[in-house]
Design an enzyme around this catalytic site. Sequence first.
Site, short mmCIF file in Angstrom:
data_model
loop_
_atom_site.label_atom_id
_atom_site.label_comp_id
_atom_site.label_asym_id
_atom_site.label_seq_id
_atom_site.Cartn_x
_atom_site.Cartn_y
_atom_site.Cartn_z
N HIS A 20 0.84 -1.21 0.00
CA HIS A 20 0.00 0.00 0.00
C HIS A 20 0.88 1.26 0.00
O HIS A 20 0.61 2.21 -0.74
CB HIS A 20 -0.89 0.04 1.24
CG HIS A 20 -1.89 -1.09 1.35
ND1 HIS A 20 -2.04 -1.85 2.48
CD2 HIS A 20 -2.80 -1.57 0.46
CE1 HIS A 20 -2.98 -2.75 2.30
NE2 HIS A 20 -3.46 -2.62 1.08
N LYS A 44 -18.17 -7.30 7.04
CA LYS A 44 -16.77 -7.65 7.25
C LYS A 44 -16.21 -6.96 8.48
O LYS A 44 -16.07 -5.74 8.50
CB LYS A 44 -15.94 -7.23 6.01
CG LYS A 44 -15.29 -8.41 5.29
CD LYS A 44 -14.76 -8.04 3.93
CE LYS A 44 -13.41 -7.38 3.86
NZ LYS A 44 -12.95 -7.13 2.50
N ARG A 93 -1.94 -6.40 -8.65
CA ARG A 93 -0.85 -7.34 -8.38
C ARG A 93 -0.84 -8.49 -9.36
O ARG A 93 0.19 -9.09 -9.61
CB ARG A 93 -1.00 -7.91 -6.96
CG ARG A 93 -0.57 -6.97 -5.88
CD ARG A 93 -1.09 -7.40 -4.54
NE ARG A 93 -2.55 -7.32 -4.52
CZ ARG A 93 -3.28 -7.54 -3.46
NH1 ARG A 93 -2.73 -7.91 -2.34
NH2 ARG A 93 -4.60 -7.43 -3.51
N SER A 131 -2.48 -7.81 2.84
CA SER A 131 -2.90 -7.71 4.25
C SER A 131 -3.26 -9.09 4.78
O SER A 131 -2.99 -9.39 5.95
CB SER A 131 -4.11 -6.79 4.37
OG SER A 131 -3.80 -5.49 3.97
#
Length: 163
Positions: A20, A44, A93, A131
């Site tokens: 990040h 979440k 990614r 993460s």
Amino acid sequence: MEAKRIAVFPGSFDPFTKGHANLIDRALPLFDRLVVGIGINGGKRGLFPPEVRKAFIQEVYRDEPRVAVDIFASLTVDYCRKLNARFILRGLRSAIDWEYEKSIAVTNRCLDSGIETVFLAADPALECVSSSMVRDILKYRQDVSDFVPEAVAQKLREYQLNY
Ligand code: ADP
């Protein structure tokens, strides 16, 4: 006078990683102001409470006035409108990221064609950092300092002592 170029970098940031941070460092020359928006949705819960995630990120950018950190609980485009932000920053990614990100970007453009999503390709050295991987390592109380900024590693140590 030309409008300020404000970007929102939305995400969970649970917790904030070197991936990040790399994205933010590379995006800063493109914008006047960058708001890291910690998005929360009812379903979440996450590992770290949003306020703690926010404190971690604020520590990383304490000397960078162009970066602000905030928590939001609305649609990303509504949040952008509230801030007068015309750009959404996201990182890519892998091809899997792209498939997922593409549909979100298209949906957001349908909702507001005045807001563009800007993608930056992950730094190859950091494309495996996520993460979720950091959370997995933390579960076993192992060291994550290779994967998170030093300021976050420090805060994590303090956090783990208290919880
Ligand atoms: P979300 O739950 O919205 O995917 P994340 O916090 O996992 O939130 O990620 C926020 C953004 O940061 C996403 O666009 C993601 O692709 C990007 N990102 C995460 N890790 C990296 C990395 N290592 N390199 C580049 N971009 C990354």
